[in-house]
Design a protein around this motif. Structure first.
Motif, short mmCIF file in Angstrom:
data_model
loop_
_atom_site.label_atom_id
_atom_site.label_comp_id
_atom_site.label_asym_id
_atom_site.label_seq_id
_atom_site.Cartn_x
_atom_site.Cartn_y
_atom_site.Cartn_z
N PRO A 173 54.45 43.26 26.99
CA PRO A 173 54.30 44.47 27.81
C PRO A 173 55.62 45.16 28.14
O PRO A 173 56.68 44.54 28.12
CB PRO A 173 53.65 43.93 29.08
N LYS A 174 55.51 46.45 28.46
CA LYS A 174 56.61 47.19 29.08
C LYS A 174 56.42 47.22 30.59
O LYS A 174 57.38 47.24 31.35
CB LYS A 174 56.64 48.63 28.54
N LEU A 175 55.14 47.25 31.01
CA LEU A 175 54.79 47.27 32.43
C LEU A 175 53.89 46.09 32.71
O LEU A 175 52.86 45.89 32.05
CB LEU A 175 54.07 48.58 32.77
N LEU A 176 54.28 45.28 33.70
CA LEU A 176 53.50 44.12 34.11
C LEU A 176 52.89 44.40 35.48
O LEU A 176 53.61 44.64 36.45
CB LEU A 176 54.39 42.88 34.17
N CYS A 177 51.56 44.39 35.56
CA CYS A 177 50.84 44.64 36.81
C CYS A 177 50.31 43.33 37.36
O CYS A 177 49.51 42.65 36.70
CB CYS A 177 49.68 45.61 36.56
N LEU A 178 50.76 42.96 38.54
CA LEU A 178 50.39 41.69 39.15
C LEU A 178 49.54 41.94 40.38
O LEU A 178 50.00 42.57 41.35
CB LEU A 178 51.65 40.90 39.54
N ASP A 179 48.30 41.46 40.36
CA ASP A 179 47.38 41.68 41.47
C ASP A 179 47.35 40.43 42.34
O ASP A 179 46.75 39.42 42.00
CB ASP A 179 45.99 41.99 40.92
N GLU A 180 48.04 40.51 43.47
CA GLU A 180 48.16 39.41 44.43
C GLU A 180 48.57 38.10 43.78
O GLU A 180 47.85 37.09 43.86
CB GLU A 180 46.85 39.25 45.22
N PRO A 181 49.72 38.06 43.12
CA PRO A 181 50.13 36.84 42.42
C PRO A 181 50.40 35.65 43.34
O PRO A 181 50.35 34.51 42.89
CB PRO A 181 51.42 37.27 41.70
N ALA A 182 50.69 35.92 44.62
CA ALA A 182 50.98 34.81 45.54
C ALA A 182 49.75 34.34 46.31
O ALA A 182 49.86 33.46 47.17
CB ALA A 182 52.07 35.23 46.53
N ALA A 183 48.58 34.89 46.01
CA ALA A 183 47.36 34.49 46.72
C ALA A 183 47.12 32.99 46.59
O ALA A 183 47.14 32.44 45.49
CB ALA A 183 46.16 35.27 46.16
N GLY A 184 46.91 32.34 47.70
CA GLY A 184 46.62 30.91 47.71
C GLY A 184 47.83 30.01 47.59
O GLY A 184 47.69 28.78 47.56
N MET A 185 49.03 30.57 47.54
CA MET A 185 50.23 29.76 47.39
C MET A 185 50.81 29.38 48.75
O MET A 185 50.69 30.13 49.72
CB MET A 185 51.29 30.52 46.59
#
Length: 265
Positions: free
Chosen positions: A177-189
């Motif tokens: 990718p050129k653009l990385l979209c992260l949807d709540e990557p820290a959820a549950g951490m």
């Protein structure tokens, strides 16, 4: 004329479901190399905006441009998610969407196949052996770079939660990718995993020359790594700017904590 450094340009994006306006006239820009956060209370419309960007939803109004090309607007059929991935946008999800019974290695290899130049004929007669070998070598290299190589033969669903999140990001990276979209990557951490994730996001941004757009509720992570922040509430943007400016904005404080009267009650 659009700024050549703008990777993602969102203009007047609106997404309506019946009488509910989930995203309301939202505009934003993400520039090359930035880490940009989209924040807001639960139900603010953040994931809906992501879904419009990545082709899951067709917007009711407005448009989305990626690297100067319109990928979604209200006047024509939007690109499909797989087409958008091929253009260079990869994403993760709030709820981890790995193939839990497949190995860690195969989860990443499957993503590598997205860019494979093959067809049923070449696959049937094994005319793509060199390309398959290259994909496997690149998968192994990516796992080593992300510290996942020692888990290569594990079932993805058996990994610790934090490592599953990391694998999901590695799988997204495998699409180039050129653009990385992260949807709540820290959820549950837990806090330690969140700190490690913040460092990891910065590392992959620099290593792979990525631009990152993330949705996140962990404000320490957002404030620590973001170059720019957009805050929405009830689908409408209420603040934007540098982290310190957004954190002290009265509208943002009210959206998260309620009015002063509500807090004093």
């Amino acid at each position: 004329m659009a700024d050549k450094n703008v990777v993602l340009n969102i203009e007047h994006l609106t997404m309506q479901f019946g009488g509910v306006i989930a995203v309301n006239d939202f505009s934003a820009q993400v520039k090359e190399g930035e880490i940009v956060a989209l924040i807001g209370p639960n139900g603010a419309g953040k994931t809906t905006a992501f879904n419009c960007i990545t082709g899951v939803y067709h917007p009711t109004n407005g448009k989305v441009d990626f690297c100067g090309e319109t990928i979604a607007n209200s006047f024509k059929i939007s690109h499909t998610p797989d087409e958008i991935t091929k253009l260079g946008i990869a994403r993760t999800f709030q709820n981890i969407r790995l193939f839990p019974k497949q190995s860690v290695f195969d989860n990443v290899l499957i993503a590598k196949h997205m860019r494979a130049k093959q067809n049923p004929f070449t696959a049937t007669f094994r005319l793509n052996k060199s390309e398959e070998q290259r994909s496997r070598e690149e998968t192994w290299q990516l796992l080593k770079e992300q510290g996942l190589d020692k888990y290569a033969d594990w079932e993805a669903g058996s990994l610790p939660y934090g490592m599953q999140r990391r694998l999901e990001i590695a799988r997204a990276l495998a699409t180039g990718p050129k653009l990385l979209c992260l949807d709540e990557p820290a959820a549950g951490m837990n806090p330690q995993e969140t700190d490690e994730l913040a460092e990891f996001i910065c590392q992959i941004r620099d290593k792979y020359n990525l631009t990152v757009l993330l949705i996140e509720h962990h404000m320490n992570l957002v404030m620590g790594i973001s170059d720019h922040i957009y805050c929405i509430d009830f689908g409408k943007m209420i603040a934007q700017g540098k982290p310190e400016a957004v954190a002290s904005d009265p509208k943002v404080i009210e959206a998260y904590l309620g009015t002063q009267e509500e807090r004093d009650a």
